[in-house]
Write a protein that holds these residues in place. Structure first.
Motif, short mmCIF file in Angstrom:
data_model
loop_
_atom_site.label_atom_id
_atom_site.label_comp_id
_atom_site.label_asym_id
_atom_site.label_seq_id
_atom_site.Cartn_x
_atom_site.Cartn_y
_atom_site.Cartn_z
N HIS A 106 77.33 60.46 41.00
CA HIS A 106 76.78 59.30 40.30
C HIS A 106 77.43 58.00 40.80
O HIS A 106 78.65 57.83 40.77
N ARG A 121 67.98 53.61 42.13
CA ARG A 121 67.65 52.61 41.12
C ARG A 121 66.95 51.41 41.76
O ARG A 121 65.95 50.89 41.24
N VAL A 123 67.98 58.02 40.49
CA VAL A 123 67.13 58.01 39.30
C VAL A 123 66.19 59.21 39.40
O VAL A 123 65.54 59.42 40.42
N PHE A 159 63.38 52.35 42.70
CA PHE A 159 62.60 52.58 41.49
C PHE A 159 62.17 51.26 40.85
O PHE A 159 61.03 51.11 40.37
N TYR A 167 64.16 62.62 43.20
CA TYR A 167 64.96 61.43 42.92
C TYR A 167 64.63 60.28 43.85
O TYR A 167 64.16 60.48 44.97
N THR A 177 69.26 56.09 31.22
CA THR A 177 69.46 55.37 32.48
C THR A 177 69.12 56.27 33.65
O THR A 177 68.52 55.84 34.64
N PHE A 178 69.50 57.52 33.52
CA PHE A 178 69.30 58.50 34.59
C PHE A 178 67.82 58.87 34.75
O PHE A 178 67.35 59.12 35.86
N TYR A 179 67.10 58.90 33.65
CA TYR A 179 65.73 59.38 33.61
C TYR A 179 64.86 58.34 32.92
O TYR A 179 64.33 58.57 31.84
N PRO A 180 64.69 57.15 33.51
CA PRO A 180 64.14 56.02 32.78
C PRO A 180 62.64 56.05 32.55
O PRO A 180 62.16 55.52 31.55
#
Length: 305
Positions: free
Chosen positions: A77, A200, A84, A203, A197, A298-301
Motif C-alpha cells: 500500500h 488512484r 485502487v 482512477f 486494479y 478508499t481502497f474500493y471507492p
C-alpha cells in the motif's frame, strides 16, 4: 449497443497476473465479442508473471490496469498513489498444499520437520503467512512455477493452485488417491486473490473508462461461462500466438474451476466483501507486514459512488 469507431477508442494497457491462460478468459471474450470496443475502449493485454510483476508494472506506469492479489495490494500500500480496486474477480482462494501420500503426511501437524516448496513470487506470500501461523518447524524452499520438485521428491509438499498446478500433477500420471491436499481456505486463510486494479491517479483522471472496463470484463466472464467451447478456442489461440503450451483438457479444467470461484456469490460478482478485506488486513497486521488497516472505502471507492 452502437459500435464506436476505432479512431475514438481510448487505449488501455492491461497487465495480466500471469501468462496467457483460461484464468483471464473473461477479458479475452470481452475483447473478442466487442464489449470493450462498444464502450469506447481499445484494450491491449500484456503478459505478467515473474518477468513483469503486475503490481510493479502498475506503479511504474508500464500498465494502466493490472491483475494481482488482494494481499499484494495491501502489502505494498502506497499512501501517495495507492492501488485502487476496480473489481474483485475471484471470490475464494484456490491455494492448496499438495504432496504425495507416500511421504507419510496425513494431517497438518505432520508438516513439522518437512520441506515445503513455496513460490518466490507474489503467489507464495500467503502460503508463507499460513506456514508461519502453524508454529511448526517447517523449512520453506523457494521455487519457481514448477511441480518438478515434488515429482522428484526433493520436497515433501508444494504450494499449488487447484485450478492449475494440482491438475498438472494429475496430468503427469498421479491419481487423486496418490495425493494429500490441504486447502488453505479450510484453515482460515481464504484470502481472495485475483482482482483488477489501477492507481488512484489513473482512477481519478479516467473514472468512466475504469467503470466501463470493469463492466465489459464482467460481461466477458458471463459470456465465457455461457459459451465454454467458444471461449476455450479463444484461450488456446492466445496460448499458441504467444508460443505457450496449449492443452485443451487443462484449460477446460482451469475455466471450470475459475467459474466456481467467480460465481461463489452470483449476486455479487466482482464485489469485495468487507469480511474478506478485513481478513487480509488482519493477517498482514498479525504478520507485521503493515502496521494499521487500509481503509475499505478508499481502497474500493467505486462501490460507493
Amino acid at each position: 449497443m452502437e459500435e464506436v469507431q476505432p479512431r475514438e477508442l481510448f487505449k488501455l494497457r492491461y497487465r495480466l497476473k500471469w501468462l496467457h491462460q483460461a484464468q483471464f478468459a473473461g477479458a479475452y471474450m470481452a475483447k473478442e465479442k466487442g464489449f470493450y470496443q462498444a464502450r469506447g475502449l481499445d484494450v491491449e493485454f500484456l503478459p505478467g508473471g515473474g518477468d513483469h510483476p503486475p503490481y510493479q508494472s502498475l506503479m511504474e506506469g508500464s500498465a494502466d490496469i493490472a491483475s494481482f492479489n488482494l494481499v499484494t495490494a495491501l502489502k505494498y500500500h502506497n499512501p501517495k498513489n495507492p492501488a485502487v480496486l476496480m473489481a474483485q474477480i475471484s471470490q475464494k482462494n484456490s491455494t492448496v498444499l499438495v504432496g504425495k501420500k507416500s511421504s507419510g503426511i496425513k494431517t497438518i501437524q505432520d508438516l513439522d520437520g518437512k520441506k515445503i516448496g513455496v513460490w518466490r513470487e507474489e503467489g507464495g506470500d500467503h502460503t508463507l503467512f499460513f506456514l508461519e501461523s502453524l508454529g511448526l518447524n517447517i523449512r520453506a524452499i523457494p521455487m519457481d512455477w514448477s511441480v518438478n520438485l515434488l515429482l522428484e521428491n526433493a520436497v515433501d509438499m508444494i504450494n499449488a493452485m487447484y485450478y492449475n498446478e494440482y491438475h498438472r500433477l494429475l496430468m503427469t500420471g498421479l491419481d487423486e488417491e496418490d495425493l494429500v491436499v490441504f486447502d488453505l481456505a479450510d484453515y482460515g486463510f481464504d484470502l481472495v486473490d485475483d482482482g483488477i486494479y489501477t492507481t488512484r491517479d489513473f482512477f481519478e483522471k479516467h473514472p468512466r473508462q475504469c467503470r466501463d472496463f470493469t463492466a465489459a470484463t464482467l460481461e466477458g466472464w458471463n459470456y465465457a461461462f455461457q459459451n465454454p467451447e467458444e471461449t476455450l478456442a479463444v484461450v488456446l489461440r492466445y496460448l499458441r500466438e504467444n508460443h505457450q503450451p496449449a492443452n485443451l483438457e487443462h484449460q477446460a479444467w482451469m475455466l471450470e474451476h475459475i467459474k466456481s470461484r467467480i460465481l461463489e456469490n452470483p449476486a455479487r460478482v466482482g464485489y469485495l466483501d468487507p469480511k474478506d478485506f478485513d481478513l487480509a488486513n488482519r493477517i498482514l497486521i498479525e504478520r507485521g507486514i503493515i502496521d494499521k488497516p487500509v481503509d475499505y472505502q478508499t481502497f474500493y471507492p467505486h462501490e460507493h459512488k
